[in-house]
Design a protein around this motif. Structure first.
Motif, short mmCIF file in Angstrom:
data_model
loop_
_atom_site.label_atom_id
_atom_site.label_comp_id
_atom_site.label_asym_id
_atom_site.label_seq_id
_atom_site.Cartn_x
_atom_site.Cartn_y
_atom_site.Cartn_z
N SER A 1 -2.00 5.71 4.32
CA SER A 1 -2.02 4.33 3.83
C SER A 1 -2.72 3.38 4.79
N GLU A 2 -2.42 3.49 6.09
CA GLU A 2 -3.04 2.58 7.06
C GLU A 2 -4.56 2.78 7.12
N GLU A 3 -4.98 4.03 7.09
CA GLU A 3 -6.42 4.32 7.08
C GLU A 3 -7.07 3.75 5.82
N ALA A 4 -6.39 3.90 4.68
CA ALA A 4 -6.93 3.37 3.42
C ALA A 4 -7.09 1.86 3.51
N LEU A 5 -6.11 1.20 4.10
CA LEU A 5 -6.20 -0.25 4.25
C LEU A 5 -7.39 -0.65 5.11
N ASP B 1 0.69 -4.98 2.87
CA ASP B 1 1.80 -4.30 3.54
C ASP B 1 1.56 -2.80 3.54
N THR B 2 1.68 -2.19 4.72
CA THR B 2 1.47 -0.76 4.84
C THR B 2 2.50 -0.17 5.79
N ALA B 3 2.43 1.13 6.03
CA ALA B 3 3.32 1.81 6.97
C ALA B 3 2.74 3.20 7.25
N PRO B 4 3.05 3.76 8.41
CA PRO B 4 2.51 5.09 8.74
C PRO B 4 3.07 6.20 7.87
N THR B 5 4.16 5.95 7.15
CA THR B 5 4.76 7.00 6.32
C THR B 5 4.22 7.03 4.90
N TYR B 6 3.50 6.00 4.47
CA TYR B 6 3.06 5.93 3.08
C TYR B 6 1.87 6.84 2.82
N PHE C 1 0.84 -1.20 0.00
CA PHE C 1 0.00 0.00 0.00
C PHE C 1 0.88 1.26 0.00
N MET C 2 1.73 1.35 -1.02
CA MET C 2 2.69 2.44 -1.12
C MET C 2 2.49 3.27 -2.38
N ARG C 3 1.90 2.67 -3.41
CA ARG C 3 1.70 3.38 -4.69
C ARG C 3 0.25 3.15 -5.14
N LEU C 4 -0.68 3.65 -4.38
CA LEU C 4 -2.10 3.40 -4.62
C LEU C 4 -2.64 4.32 -5.70
N PHE D 1 -7.21 -12.23 5.44
CA PHE D 1 -6.00 -11.55 5.00
C PHE D 1 -4.95 -11.57 6.10
N THR D 2 -3.71 -11.33 5.70
CA THR D 2 -2.61 -11.11 6.64
C THR D 2 -2.09 -9.70 6.43
N LEU D 3 -1.66 -9.07 7.52
CA LEU D 3 -1.37 -7.64 7.50
C LEU D 3 -0.01 -7.34 8.11
N ALA D 4 0.75 -6.52 7.41
CA ALA D 4 2.05 -6.07 7.91
C ALA D 4 2.07 -4.55 7.99
N SER D 5 2.63 -4.03 9.08
CA SER D 5 2.94 -2.62 9.15
C SER D 5 4.31 -2.45 9.80
N LYS D 6 4.73 -1.20 9.99
CA LYS D 6 6.12 -0.95 10.35
C LYS D 6 6.23 0.20 11.35
#
Length: 372
Positions: free
Chosen positions: A54-58, A44-49, A9-12, A71-76
């Motif tokens: 990005s996290e809200e969009a997910l 995959d998401t992150a608070p900086t994207y 979820f970096m280039r939506l 689903f499985t979810l990754a953040s950073k």
């Protein structure tokens, strides 16, 4: 066993190309639905994207529309965003809320290099992640890495508790002196860490090849999408558990899931072709920017560096910008390339080790600006 393609979820898809916060939610729902319908589950998401969205969009397109087990979810956790020893707990709690979940399947210390590692140690990031894993708030812990193989060896030696490592791996960077993808891969394998791959297409550069490089690959498999070659290279490496892709069109989702539904390892002849294609790409004068945006976050002049470099790449082959490119450049928010002060702060955080300040001067000249 989960399929190897992960949705980054970096280039939506965006409503306004120049505004990373203007996420096109109906379009994104279509992409997520297609991805899940084909049996892929990793996000995959992150608070900086996407300027922090990005996290809200997910949450909106995935968590609120599908059961948690689908689903499985990754953040950073980005160490450079931390302000004190109590901040990891606040940031983590905010992430759970923004994502709308009670736990993360995967959680990473974000973009670890020497500077960020020092910050992570100062604020107890690894200890915090280990504690959350014991509490069941994190199921698997890892890190994403952008530095030398020697430093990766040090970090993994100091943190054997990590479950996996996320590395930038693609056939262009495999033997690159700057990225050293092969050596980083070998270090991760030596530590017996499962490997998650980021930038398999190098920010899209390997999805749209120069004519000569594409013609070379077409001699083996005419009509095969360029991205398919890149995904097969990354997914075929022993020990690779997941390959991430930032997808923003339905065509990308369909193509990528088709390739990675049952990835076919490269044959020796195909590997040799990719090595030739990589040599052709390295001869290009285009900037190998992946659009991650780390450079722009701390730019004192406020230059939207990735967007500037993208337009530079578009205009360079012809030696001058078209009217449309010039208009797009003029419409970019923030300062322009000529306002670069040459501090090179961007270069210290660039995962690609790009000479950004020099490229800003070249962009200013290409688009007819005077230097500042």
């Amino acid at each position: 066993m989960a399929k190897k393609l992960g949705f980054g979820f970096m280039r939506l898809p965006l409503l306004k190309e120049e505004d990373p916060a203007s996420i096109d939610y109906p379009a994104l729902e279509t992409l997520v639905d297609a991805f899940l319908a084909r049996g892929f589950t990793y996000f995959d998401t992150a608070p900086t994207y996407h300027a922090g969205h990005s996290e809200e969009a997910l949450r909106r397109v995935l968590v609120e529309r599908y059961p948690r087990g689908a689903f499985t979810l990754a953040s950073k956790m980005p160490p450079w965003r931390l302000e004190g020893p109590e901040h990891p707990a606040r940031l983590f709690a905010g992430q759970l809320e923004r994502c709308g979940v009670e736990y993360f399947d995967y959680y990473l210390a974000h973009s670890i290099n020497r500077e960020h590692y020092a910050q992570a140690k100062e604020y107890g990031v690894f200890e915090f992640i280990a504690q959350k894993k014991r509490e069941g708030k994190i199921l698997r812990a890892g890190l994403s890495f952008h530095d030398t193989p020697e430093f990766l060896d040090q970090v993994l030696t100091e943190h054997p508790e990590l479950d996996f490592v996320q590395l930038q791996i693609n056939y262009l960077d495999w033997n690159s002196p700057a990225v050293q993808a092969r050596r980083c891969y070998e270090i991760a394998r030596a530590h017996a860490k499962p490997i998650f791959v980021m930038e398999p297409c190098k920010g899209g550069r390997l999805a749209k090849l120069p004519t000569e490089a594409q013609a070379l690959l077409n001699t083996r498999a005419p009509g095969t999408p360029a991205a398919g070659w890149a995904f097969r290279f990354a997914a075929g490496l022993e020990g690779v558990e997941m390959v991430l892709s930032g997808m923003n069109t339905l065509e990308q989702v369909l193509e990528n899931t088709a390739v990675l539904k049952a990835p076919v390892p490269l044959e020796k002849e195909e590997q040799a072709l990719l090595e030739q294609a990589a040599r052709l790409l390295r001869q290009s004068e285009l900037v190998a920017c992946t659009g991650c945006g780390y450079c722009a976050e701390g730019c004192p002049a406020g230059i939207p560096i990735p967007q500037v470099l993208e337009l530079y790449n578009q205009a360079l082959p012809a030696g001058a910008p078209t009217a449309g490119q010039a208009a797009a450049y003029a419409a970019l928010p923030g300062a322009k390339a000529a306002q670069c002060v040459g501090c090179k702060k961007c270069e210290t955080v660039c995962p690609q080790r790009l000479p950004v300040a020099a490229r800003m001067r070249q962009t200013a000249a290409l688009f007819g600006q005077t230097g500042a």
